[in-house]
Design a protein around this motif. Structure first.
Motif, PDB file in Angstrom:
ATOM      1  N   VAL A 153      19.971  64.287  35.484  1.00  0.00           N
ATOM      2  CA  VAL A 153      20.967  64.360  34.754  1.00  0.00           C
ATOM      3  C   VAL A 153      21.996  63.498  35.356  1.00  0.00           C
ATOM      4  O   VAL A 153      22.745  62.798  34.502  1.00  0.00           O
ATOM      5  N   HIS A 154      22.328  63.615  36.467  1.00  0.00           N
ATOM      6  CA  HIS A 154      23.235  62.542  37.044  1.00  0.00           C
ATOM      7  C   HIS A 154      23.021  61.163  36.709  1.00  0.00           C
ATOM      8  O   HIS A 154      23.884  60.259  36.363  1.00  0.00           O
ATOM      9  N   ALA A 155      21.697  60.905  36.960  1.00  0.00           N
ATOM     10  CA  ALA A 155      21.479  59.369  36.730  1.00  0.00           C
ATOM     11  C   ALA A 155      21.419  59.160  35.336  1.00  0.00           C
ATOM     12  O   ALA A 155      21.808  58.016  34.956  1.00  0.00           O
ATOM     13  N   ALA A 156      21.373  59.962  34.303  1.00  0.00           N
ATOM     14  CA  ALA A 156      21.340  59.740  32.922  1.00  0.00           C
ATOM     15  C   ALA A 156      23.087  59.590  32.593  1.00  0.00           C
ATOM     16  O   ALA A 156      23.317  58.580  32.020  1.00  0.00           O
ATOM     17  N   VAL A 157      23.774  60.241  33.285  1.00  0.00           N
ATOM     18  CA  VAL A 157      25.219  60.164  32.853  1.00  0.00           C
ATOM     19  C   VAL A 157      25.714  59.155  33.624  1.00  0.00           C
ATOM     20  O   VAL A 157      26.511  58.213  32.934  1.00  0.00           O
ATOM     21  N   TYR A 158      25.040  58.632  34.644  1.00  0.00           N
ATOM     22  CA  TYR A 158      25.740  57.523  35.513  1.00  0.00           C
ATOM     23  C   TYR A 158      25.372  56.116  34.734  1.00  0.00           C
ATOM     24  O   TYR A 158      26.028  55.335  34.647  1.00  0.00           O
ATOM     25  N   ASP A 159      24.296  56.059  34.194  1.00  0.00           N
ATOM     26  CA  ASP A 159      23.451  55.102  33.326  1.00  0.00           C
ATOM     27  C   ASP A 159      24.338  54.824  32.043  1.00  0.00           C
ATOM     28  O   ASP A 159      24.746  53.523  31.708  1.00  0.00           O
ATOM     29  N   GLU A 160      24.933  55.916  31.399  1.00  0.00           N
ATOM     30  CA  GLU A 160      25.641  55.799  30.169  1.00  0.00           C
ATOM     31  C   GLU A 160      27.005  55.349  30.657  1.00  0.00           C
ATOM     32  O   GLU A 160      27.587  54.498  29.874  1.00  0.00           O
ATOM     33  N   LEU A 161      27.606  55.767  31.767  1.00  0.00           N
ATOM     34  CA  LEU A 161      29.009  55.305  32.315  1.00  0.00           C
ATOM     35  C   LEU A 161      28.722  53.720  32.360  1.00  0.00           C
ATOM     36  O   LEU A 161      29.643  52.965  32.130  1.00  0.00           O
ATOM     37  N   LEU A 162      27.785  53.143  33.099  1.00  0.00           N
ATOM     38  CA  LEU A 162      27.604  51.865  33.192  1.00  0.00           C
ATOM     39  C   LEU A 162      27.246  50.843  32.071  1.00  0.00           C
ATOM     40  O   LEU A 162      27.780  49.815  31.934  1.00  0.00           O
ATOM     41  N   ARG A 163      26.628  51.675  31.025  1.00  0.00           N
ATOM     42  CA  ARG A 163      26.630  50.991  29.603  1.00  0.00           C
ATOM     43  C   ARG A 163      27.986  50.945  28.800  1.00  0.00           C
ATOM     44  O   ARG A 163      27.827  50.115  27.800  1.00  0.00           O
ATOM     45  N   LEU A 164      28.839  51.657  29.273  1.00  0.00           N
ATOM     46  CA  LEU A 164      30.074  51.424  28.458  1.00  0.00           C
ATOM     47  C   LEU A 164      30.728  50.037  28.535  1.00  0.00           C
ATOM     48  O   LEU A 164      30.676  49.431  29.676  1.00  0.00           O
ATOM     49  N   PRO A 165      31.280  49.666  27.429  1.00  0.00           N
ATOM     50  CA  PRO A 165      31.937  48.192  27.594  1.00  0.00           C
ATOM     51  C   PRO A 165      33.321  48.513  28.551  1.00  0.00           C
ATOM     52  O   PRO A 165      33.735  49.503  28.579  1.00  0.00           O
ATOM     53  N   PRO A 166      33.457  47.425  29.268  1.00  0.00           N
ATOM     54  CA  PRO A 166      34.823  47.488  30.050  1.00  0.00           C
ATOM     55  C   PRO A 166      35.763  47.761  29.270  1.00  0.00           C
ATOM     56  O   PRO A 166      35.960  47.408  28.267  1.00  0.00           O
ATOM     57  N   PRO A 167      36.776  48.506  29.870  1.00  0.00           N
ATOM     58  CA  PRO A 167      38.181  48.869  28.980  1.00  0.00           C
ATOM     59  C   PRO A 167      38.735  47.470  28.949  1.00  0.00           C
ATOM     60  O   PRO A 167      38.812  46.422  29.655  1.00  0.00           O
ATOM     61  N   PRO A 168      39.640  47.273  27.661  1.00  0.00           N
ATOM     62  CA  PRO A 168      40.409  46.179  27.618  1.00  0.00           C
ATOM     63  C   PRO A 168      41.367  45.747  28.625  1.00  0.00           C
ATOM     64  O   PRO A 168      42.054  46.738  29.063  1.00  0.00           O
ATOM     65  N   PRO A 169      41.958  44.596  28.804  1.00  0.00           N
ATOM     66  CA  PRO A 169      42.689  44.006  29.943  1.00  0.00           C
ATOM     67  C   PRO A 169      44.021  44.729  29.385  1.00  0.00           C
ATOM     68  O   PRO A 169      44.299  44.654  28.114  1.00  0.00           O
ATOM     69  N   PRO A 170      44.934  45.053  30.173  1.00  0.00           N
ATOM     70  CA  PRO A 170      46.212  45.502  29.935  1.00  0.00           C
ATOM     71  C   PRO A 170      47.137  44.520  29.344  1.00  0.00           C
ATOM     72  O   PRO A 170      47.040  43.039  29.424  1.00  0.00           O
ATOM     73  N   THR A 171      47.856  44.963  28.041  1.00  0.00           N
ATOM     74  CA  THR A 171      48.520  43.978  27.395  1.00  0.00           C
ATOM     75  C   THR A 171      49.810  43.407  28.376  1.00  0.00           C
ATOM     76  O   THR A 171      50.525  44.184  28.966  1.00  0.00           O
ATOM     77  N   PRO A 172      49.983  42.126  28.280  1.00  0.00           N
ATOM     78  CA  PRO A 172      51.283  41.445  29.138  1.00  0.00           C
ATOM     79  C   PRO A 172      52.539  42.209  28.747  1.00  0.00           C
ATOM     80  O   PRO A 172      52.821  42.401  27.518  1.00  0.00           O
TER      81      PRO A 172
END
Length: 187
Positions: A153-172
């Motif tokens: 279950v830990h590996a499944a959650v971790y894999d899903e965390l890695l599949r998430l797109p990176p957060p958008p960069p902060p707006t200037p």
């Protein structure tokens, strides 16, 4: 699977659906067997020691009521609570829904999880269970006990965390207005 369909949104993909580890059912099973044995011993005592049939039937009724109360409270209720407790991991969130009167539901979007880890003792390792810990940034961690195959279950959650797109960069930030010395209205 009916409960899972009600809580999983149409666009979500189900990754893991599990109940607590089966070792939570050991005590209710032992209670049911021991209570049946004690009720049988009490029945033999009733048949051997009470000669009057009306007294015997009243005593049998008392033993039956005691047996039912013990089995319902200490055997059947924990088994129902085990069957109604769900841990669900989808591609968007982690849900933990325990059964019972005091519901402590956890519904965490994967984007909120900053770290996922697990903990298990030697006996947990032998039984194939453990505690899944979800860290949520500045909030206290969420600990889910008695997760079967906690490493999977830990590996499944971790894999899903890695599949998430990176957060958008902060707006200037907009440039700060310039401060000018002098009297208002003068340039």
């Amino acid at each position: 699977m009916g409960f899972v369909r009600t809580v999983v949104a149409p666009g979500e993909a189900l990754i893991v659906h599990t109940h607590p580890h089966w070792r939570q059912l050991i005590r209710p099973a032992l209670v049911a067997v021991v209570a049946a044995g004690l009720a049988g011993i009490a029945g033999g005592f009733i048949e051997a020691q009470i000669p009057d049939p009306s007294d015997r039937s009243v005593t049998w009724a008392m033993v039956a009521v005691m047996y039912l109360l013990v089995v319902l409270r200490l055997a059947l209720w924990p088994a129902v609570r085990w069957a109604r407790t769900d841990l669900i991991v989808t591609d968007e969130r982690v849900l933990y829904r325990p059964a019972g009167s005091s519901r402590k539901c956890v519904d965490v979007p994967l984007r909120r999880i900053s770290a996922v880890r697990f903990r298990h003792t030697l006996s947990d390792r032998a039984m194939g269970t453990g505690c899944l810990i979800l860290e949520l940034g500045h909030l206290p961690p969420v600990e889910i006990e008695d997760v079967p195959e906690v490493a999977r279950v830990h590996a499944a959650v971790y894999d899903e965390l890695l599949r998430l797109p990176p957060p958008p960069p902060p707006t200037p930030l907009a440039p700060a207005p310039r401060f000018r010395w002098g009297l208002p209205g003068r340039r």
